[in-house]
Design an enzyme around this catalytic site. Structure first.
Site, mmCIF file in Angstrom:
data_model
loop_
_atom_site.group_PDB
_atom_site.id
_atom_site.type_symbol
_atom_site.label_atom_id
_atom_site.label_comp_id
_atom_site.label_asym_id
_atom_site.label_seq_id
_atom_site.Cartn_x
_atom_site.Cartn_y
_atom_site.Cartn_z
ATOM 1 N N GLU A 102 0.829 -1.222 0.000
ATOM 2 C CA GLU A 102 0.000 0.000 0.000
ATOM 3 C C GLU A 102 0.856 1.261 0.000
ATOM 4 O OE1 GLU A 102 -3.676 0.022 2.226
ATOM 5 O OE2 GLU A 102 -3.653 -2.169 2.273
ATOM 6 N N SER A 152 7.458 2.841 2.427
ATOM 7 C CA SER A 152 7.786 4.012 3.261
ATOM 8 C C SER A 152 8.340 5.153 2.409
ATOM 9 C CB SER A 152 8.811 3.618 4.331
ATOM 10 O OG SER A 152 8.212 2.733 5.252
HETATM 11 N N1 COS Z 1 -6.687 11.229 -4.310
HETATM 12 C C1 COS Z 1 -7.222 11.535 -5.526
HETATM 13 N N2 COS Z 1 -6.459 11.746 -6.630
HETATM 14 C C2 COS Z 1 -5.123 11.617 -6.514
HETATM 15 C C3 COS Z 1 -4.506 11.311 -5.290
HETATM 16 C C4 COS Z 1 -5.344 11.118 -4.158
HETATM 17 N N3 COS Z 1 -4.823 10.814 -2.964
HETATM 18 N N4 COS Z 1 -3.178 11.259 -5.469
HETATM 19 C C5 COS Z 1 -2.951 11.532 -6.776
HETATM 20 N N5 COS Z 1 -4.141 11.751 -7.385
HETATM 21 C C6 COS Z 1 -4.343 12.121 -8.792
HETATM 22 C C7 COS Z 1 -3.605 13.428 -9.075
HETATM 23 O O1 COS Z 1 -4.421 14.544 -8.755
HETATM 24 C C8 COS Z 1 -3.330 13.324 -10.551
HETATM 25 O O2 COS Z 1 -4.520 13.656 -11.247
HETATM 26 P P1 COS Z 1 -4.456 14.555 -12.604
HETATM 27 O O3 COS Z 1 -3.609 13.780 -13.567
HETATM 28 O O4 COS Z 1 -5.878 14.653 -13.020
HETATM 29 O O5 COS Z 1 -3.839 15.850 -12.199
HETATM 30 C C9 COS Z 1 -3.076 11.840 -10.739
HETATM 31 O O6 COS Z 1 -3.714 11.181 -9.643
HETATM 32 C C10 COS Z 1 -1.608 11.502 -10.758
HETATM 33 O O7 COS Z 1 -1.018 11.933 -9.562
HETATM 34 P P2 COS Z 1 0.545 12.155 -9.422
HETATM 35 O O8 COS Z 1 1.009 13.052 -10.533
HETATM 36 O O9 COS Z 1 0.837 12.542 -8.034
HETATM 37 O O10 COS Z 1 1.077 10.675 -9.757
HETATM 38 P P3 COS Z 1 2.516 10.039 -9.693
HETATM 39 O O11 COS Z 1 2.669 9.134 -10.838
HETATM 40 O O12 COS Z 1 3.553 11.091 -9.451
HETATM 41 O O13 COS Z 1 2.458 9.046 -8.402
HETATM 42 C C11 COS Z 1 2.184 8.183 -6.211
HETATM 43 C C12 COS Z 1 1.793 9.220 -7.281
HETATM 44 C C13 COS Z 1 3.674 7.944 -6.114
HETATM 45 C C14 COS Z 1 1.683 8.796 -4.918
HETATM 46 C C15 COS Z 1 1.419 6.881 -6.524
HETATM 47 O O14 COS Z 1 1.958 6.275 -7.689
HETATM 48 C C16 COS Z 1 1.450 5.883 -5.395
HETATM 49 O O15 COS Z 1 0.706 6.015 -4.438
HETATM 50 N N6 COS Z 1 2.294 4.846 -5.529
HETATM 51 C C17 COS Z 1 2.284 3.713 -4.621
HETATM 52 C C18 COS Z 1 1.303 2.717 -5.147
HETATM 53 C C19 COS Z 1 0.890 1.753 -4.107
HETATM 54 O O16 COS Z 1 0.506 2.127 -3.015
HETATM 55 N N7 COS Z 1 0.921 0.481 -4.502
HETATM 56 C C20 COS Z 1 0.515 -0.562 -3.646
HETATM 57 C C21 COS Z 1 -0.694 -1.219 -4.204
HETATM 58 S S1 COS Z 1 -1.799 -1.834 -3.032
HETATM 59 S S2 COS Z 1 -0.823 -3.245 -2.133
#
Ligand code: COS
Length: 378
Positions: A362, A365
């Site tokens: 999820e 870190s």
């Molecule tokens: N709620 C709603 N929308 C969100 C959001 C949130 N918490 N976080 C990001 N978004 C939206 C952004 O607003 C953006 O939208 P627009 O393109 O319309 O502007 C889009 O999603 C992309 O966001 P961002 O540019 O921040 O994406 P990145 O590729 O830079 O990555 C992270 C964001 C690193 C935070 C994301 O890839 C992540 O959480 N990675 C970990 C994945 C994970 O938890 N995997 C485990 C799976 S479950 S075991």
């Protein structure tokens, strides 16, 4: 406003849940096969209304109560990590279609999910898209009014046994986050295959293969190409609860270390007479309590409908701090208890295996630090 103390009602619920967990859920968990879905355990949680509590108001803007979820996870973690994780995975897998599914999808799956008759799973990660979730490639090829899914998902909890999956697929190539769509996919869909993976922690996890799995417009969760936000909003709710799981594990490890060092004879007294020992216990207790408060603050902000950016930041802080703290506390407890803690079957041996994965899943870190850092500098 963050909550710093539980209400009387919450204390009573926690005591009631602990009771059910000790008398019913733990024995069922222990009777299950490691690495396999435990349907009897899930049914018992359904019968006690625990799964229904995950979704108090389906169809609402925010159909979940984060504090309730965290209290359930923290409490169950102190008794049975298997029961804890079974509950959490059911929530993670089905929250997206309760949040964003149409009435037909929600109506089809909600009753079976809350009774524990249907097992749910959340399928986001792929072999080449873990931390960088927007790089996912599972292909949704247009097919009439719908799509056919081709590709693979990896490290999917409850796979390949789940009855329903939330699957994130690429509907628009080369568009990263803006070309991802979330679908509800039945586990018995033609073309869907998979296998179990043998991992260090005992919960079920596997690989899924998609060979032309058909999905229609009615299976879309939310809107086409807007599925990345569905994933992120789901994680905003579940990350603090991973923190709650970690706090529960830390508390269980601390309790085991205190019990041991209070009675273990050494150097003419008991171990806890040694200042180095009692200072270590003090650090373990203080850091556990600090993590607990961060988790409660994140959950309260979610339930109070705080600004999305605040919810996301607090969620990341709670998960980061609690999972790293639990690793420290469990490791310190092993050190205090010594060799017997590493013997198969000891509660600390079990926790030592369980505590590692939450620092990765999820959002590792490092990803939580990225989210927090961005919130400071954007
Ligand atoms: N709620 C709603 N929308 C969100 C959001 C949130 N918490 N976080 C990001 N978004 C939206 C952004 O607003 C953006 O939208 P627009 O393109 O319309 O502007 C889009 O999603 C992309 O966001 P961002 O540019 O921040 O994406 P990145 O590729 O830079 O990555 C992270 C964001 C690193 C935070 C994301 O890839 C992540 O959480 N990675 C970990 C994945 C994970 O938890 N995997 C485990 C799976 S479950 S075991």
């Amino acid at each position: 406003m963050p909550e710093f103390a539980l209400t009387e009602g919450q204390h009573q619920f926690v005591a009631h849940l602990r009771d059910i967990a000790v008398t019913e859920l733990r024995p069922l968990a222990e009777a299950g096969e490691p690495g396999r879905v435990n349907r009897a355990l899930l049914k018992a949680m359904g019968a006690h209304g625990l799964l229904a509590r995950l979704f108090p108001s389906a169809g609402a803007d925010r159909p979940a109560a984060a504090m309730d979820l965290c209290l359930m996870r923290e409490t169950l973690a102190t008794v049975s990590t298997e029961a804890e994780t079974a509950l959490a995975l059911q929530g993670l897998g089905s929250y997206p279609f309760l949040l964003s599914g149409n009435t037909a999808v929600t109506g089809r799956w909600r009753p079976a999910v809350v009774s524990g008759d249907a097992v749910a799973a959340f399928a986001l990660s792929e072999p080449d898209a873990g931390s960088d979730a927007a790089a996912l490639r599972l292909e949704a090829r247009p097919d009439g009014d719908g799509w056919r899914l081709h590709g693979e998902k990896l490290w999917i909890s409850n796979a390949p046994e789940a009855d329903v999956y939330t699957v994130f697929a690429r509907t628009t190539p080369d568009a990263r986050a803006r070309g991802v769509t979330a679908f509800a996919v039945a586990g018995d869909s033609p073309g869907l295959g998979g296998e179990h993976l043998d991992m260090i922690s005992p919960h079920p996890i596997g690989r899924l293969t998609f060979d032309g799995v058909r999905v229609g417009p009615g299976d879309v969760l939310g809107e086409v190409d807007r599925g990345f936000a569905v994933a992120m909003r789901t994680l905003d709710l579940f990350r603090p609860s991973v923190g709650a799981f970690a706090v529960g594990m830390a508390q269980a490890a601390l309790d085991a270390a205190v019990a041991h060092t209070k009675q273990r004879k050494a150097f003419g007294g008991v171990l806890s007479d040694q200042q180095v020992v009692v200072h270590k216990l003090a650090d373990m207790a203080t850091r556990t309590e600090a993590s607990r408060l961060l988790v409660y603050a994140a959950a309260s902000a979610y339930d109070a409908g705080a600004e999305p950016a605040e919810i996301t930041r607090r969620s990341a802080m709670a998960k980061l701090d609690a999972t790293e703290t639990a690793q420290f506390v469990v490791d310190a407890a092993v050190q205090l208890v010594g060799a017997r803690a590493l013997r198969r079957g000891h509660v600390l041996e079990h926790l030592y295996r369980e505590v590692r994965a939450p620092r990765i899943y999820e959002g590792a870190s490092e990803i939580q630090r990225t989210i927090i850092g961005r919130s400071l500098t954007r």
